[in-house]
Design a protein around this motif. Structure first.
Motif, PDB file in Angstrom:
ATOM      1  N   UNK A   1      21.221   9.777   8.540  1.00  0.00           N
ATOM      2  CA  UNK A   1      21.892   8.823   7.657  1.00  0.00           C
ATOM      3  C   UNK A   1      20.962   7.678   7.257  1.00  0.00           C
ATOM      4  N   UNK A   2      20.121   7.214   8.184  1.00  0.00           N
ATOM      5  CA  UNK A   2      19.179   6.136   7.865  1.00  0.00           C
ATOM      6  C   UNK A   2      18.228   6.578   6.754  1.00  0.00           C
ATOM      7  N   UNK A   3      17.698   7.800   6.861  1.00  0.00           N
ATOM      8  CA  UNK A   3      16.816   8.315   5.819  1.00  0.00           C
ATOM      9  C   UNK A   3      17.579   8.493   4.504  1.00  0.00           C
TER      10      UNK A   3
ATOM     11  N   UNK B   1      13.571  13.933   0.519  1.00  0.00           N
ATOM     12  CA  UNK B   1      13.531  12.475   0.644  1.00  0.00           C
ATOM     13  C   UNK B   1      12.058  12.101   0.647  1.00  0.00           C
ATOM     14  N   UNK B   2      11.647  11.310  -0.329  1.00  0.00           N
ATOM     15  CA  UNK B   2      10.232  11.011  -0.510  1.00  0.00           C
ATOM     16  C   UNK B   2       9.876   9.616   0.017  1.00  0.00           C
TER      17      UNK B   2
ATOM     18  N   UNK C   1       0.813  -1.209   0.000  1.00  0.00           N
ATOM     19  CA  UNK C   1       0.000   0.000   0.000  1.00  0.00           C
ATOM     20  C   UNK C   1       0.850   1.264   0.000  1.00  0.00           C
ATOM     21  N   UNK C   2       0.381   2.236  -0.778  1.00  0.00           N
ATOM     22  CA  UNK C   2       1.034   3.540  -0.815  1.00  0.00           C
ATOM     23  C   UNK C   2       0.267   4.532   0.047  1.00  0.00           C
ATOM     24  N   UNK C   3       0.949   5.549   0.535  1.00  0.00           N
ATOM     25  CA  UNK C   3       0.301   6.618   1.280  1.00  0.00           C
ATOM     26  C   UNK C   3      -0.619   7.401   0.354  1.00  0.00           C
ATOM     27  N   UNK C   4      -1.672   7.957   0.904  1.00  0.00           N
ATOM     28  CA  UNK C   4      -2.568   8.790   0.092  1.00  0.00           C
ATOM     29  C   UNK C   4      -1.829  10.016  -0.433  1.00  0.00           C
ATOM     30  N   UNK C   5      -0.884  10.508   0.364  1.00  0.00           N
ATOM     31  CA  UNK C   5      -0.069  11.658  -0.057  1.00  0.00           C
ATOM     32  C   UNK C   5       1.376  11.379   0.324  1.00  0.00           C
ATOM     33  N   UNK C   6       2.265  11.524  -0.640  1.00  0.00           N
ATOM     34  CA  UNK C   6       3.680  11.255  -0.398  1.00  0.00           C
ATOM     35  C   UNK C   6       4.211  12.115   0.745  1.00  0.00           C
ATOM     36  N   UNK C   7       4.926  11.468   1.655  1.00  0.00           N
ATOM     37  CA  UNK C   7       5.545  12.170   2.773  1.00  0.00           C
ATOM     38  C   UNK C   7       6.949  12.579   2.377  1.00  0.00           C
ATOM     39  N   UNK C   8       7.362  13.788   2.747  1.00  0.00           N
ATOM     40  CA  UNK C   8       8.697  14.253   2.360  1.00  0.00           C
ATOM     41  C   UNK C   8       9.474  14.754   3.576  1.00  0.00           C
ATOM     42  N   UNK C   9      10.789  14.578   3.509  1.00  0.00           N
ATOM     43  CA  UNK C   9      11.721  15.114   4.498  1.00  0.00           C
ATOM     44  C   UNK C   9      12.722  15.988   3.744  1.00  0.00           C
ATOM     45  N   UNK C  10      12.905  17.196   4.187  1.00  0.00           N
ATOM     46  CA  UNK C  10      13.923  18.046   3.563  1.00  0.00           C
ATOM     47  C   UNK C  10      15.305  17.550   3.960  1.00  0.00           C
ATOM     48  N   UNK C  11      16.216  17.602   2.995  1.00  0.00           N
ATOM     49  CA  UNK C  11      17.554  17.074   3.245  1.00  0.00           C
ATOM     50  C   UNK C  11      18.574  17.902   2.457  1.00  0.00           C
ATOM     51  N   UNK C  12      19.727  18.235   3.068  1.00  0.00           N
ATOM     52  CA  UNK C  12      20.708  19.070   2.367  1.00  0.00           C
ATOM     53  C   UNK C  12      21.361  18.391   1.169  1.00  0.00           C
TER      54      UNK C  12
END
Length: 396
Positions: free
Chosen positions: A61-63, A19-20, A3-14
């Motif tokens: 680093x994990x992300x 990161x999607x 299953x995919x998320x209804x809306x892609x979750x993002x993390x800002x990264x330098x």
């Protein structure tokens, strides 16, 4: 089908911009107690004592490793064709969880526990009462499959190569990330070019011959990062001071001498490395907390070392070479304590004919070992081995 998320979750990264996260299972794993714990563990432990901006966490680093795995799936030729949907998800999950077993201040604790962090990661992933285990089960992912990828049991060969080899998603993230946060420009690598150079075929990860120069540059960057950053003598001095505190606590505990500090979880793990409940309670914050308590400890040795750590009064060191006599050095030091570390060593490229070696795919379809194709790497493999011996001592 995952299953995919209804809306892609993002993390800002330098490094990557965004990161999607598209899959539900990845989103839930990121929010698990065990992965969130990595926010409270520094990626580079004592290196921040030298490079003051090296404050990034294992969580970052994990992300980042997860993102590199996602880029491999999306951009490397042959990835989607040669990896089933389950294997693709295993790659993403294993990338995210590969370092979940790191202890406080990373390798400093690992040396005391005498259990590799990879093994601790596998134990945490397969711990039935843990968040990770139950999330994986919820999505029909076998926790043992993930653990065995980290343990390198060879069931999923290509996934294992991408997670842990001499050219893997782990290294591709941490070299760039550590270079960014330390300001060490010699750790910068061309990730995009490396990804374009990779190809997965015949149950093997290859580098195209046209990508040779990017691989040579990557290996040299890794080599220089080890001696300029990871093995920096001051960073090692900080970790040795931590290890000394750990060892003193263990020694007093073995003698049933009470220490006036909250050490229950720490002692539980020292006595039994399979105590996962206590292990995941221990992070840098936990250690910093009991170090603060030890500043007023009744034990004079613990008191002195805790105060030294607090004030950055670290071990000093002398490098040992063929012209030095170890006994003479010890007499010269003539201090209250000394600590001798035999060596640290690294080589630009470890030649190997096994699965851990980097293989080049020639235009005619034949494969050749990197060291046999590149004169530069062949020379480096023979001449770049470097070993540094030091004696560390403490001025009381």
């Amino acid at each position: 089908m995952f299953n995919k998320l209804k809306r892609t979750k993002v993390f800002r990264d330098p490094l990557y911009g965004y990161i999607e996260v598209e899959l539900e299972v990845i989103a839930k794993l990121i929010d698990s107690k065990e992965v969130q714990r990595l926010r409270r563990i520094r990626q580079l432990s004592g290196v921040c004592m030298v490079f003051q901006t090296a404050e990034h966490s294992r969580f970052c680093h994990a992300l980042g490793t997860y993102q590199m795995a996602k880029l491999v799936i999306d951009e490397v030729e042959g990835a989607k064709e040669n990896l089933s949907e389950y294997e693709q998800v295993l790659l993403l999950v294993s990338a995210l969880l590969h370092d979940v077993g790191h202890g406080p201040y990373s390798h400093a604790f690992e040396h005391i526990l005498d259990v590799a962090h990879e093994e601790m990661s596998a134990r945490i992933i397969t711990y039935p009462n843990g968040d990770i285990y139950n999330i994986l089960k919820e999505y029909n992912i076998d926790p043992l499959d993930v653990a065995n990828i980290i343990r390198k049991k060879s069931k999923y060969k290509v996934v294992e190569q991408l997670i842990s080899s001499q050219l893997d998603v782990d290294r591709l993230d941490y070299l760039s990330r550590d270079a960014y946060f330390t300001g060490a420009t010699y750790g910068t690598i061309d990730r995009n070019r490396l990804l374009r150079s990779l190809i997965i075929t015949k149950n093997q990860v290859y580098v195209r011959a046209s990508g040779l120069h990017s691989v040579e540059s990557y290996l040299m960057s890794r080599y220089h990062m080890y001696f300029q950053v990871y093995y920096h003598p001051v960073a090692r001095a900080y970790e040795l001071l931590l290890e000394t505190i750990y060892l003193r606590i263990k020694d007093l505990s073995d003698k049933n001498i009470k220490i006036n500090a909250n050490l229950e979880d720490f002692l539980n793990v020292i006595k039994n490395s399979n105590n996962i409940e206590s292990y995941i309670e221990i992070d840098d914050s936990y250690v910093n907390g009991f170090i603060k308590q030890l500043l007023k400890c009744d034990d004079l040795i613990l008191n002195e070392f805790a105060n030294a750590l607090e004030k950055r009064h670290l071990f000093k060191y002398i490098e040992i070479d063929e012209d030095n006599n170890l006994d003479e050095i010890k007499q010269f030091i003539n201090k209250k304590y000394y600590y001798y570390e035999s060596s640290v060593s690294a080589v630009a490229y470890l030649t190997s004919k096994g699965d851990n070696s980097i293989k080049i795919l020639l235009p005619n379809g034949k494969e050749i070992a990197l060291e046999d194709y590149s004169k530069v790497i062949n020379a480096l493999a023979k001449s770049s081995y470097k070993e540094v011996k030091r004696i560390y001592y403490f001025e009381g």
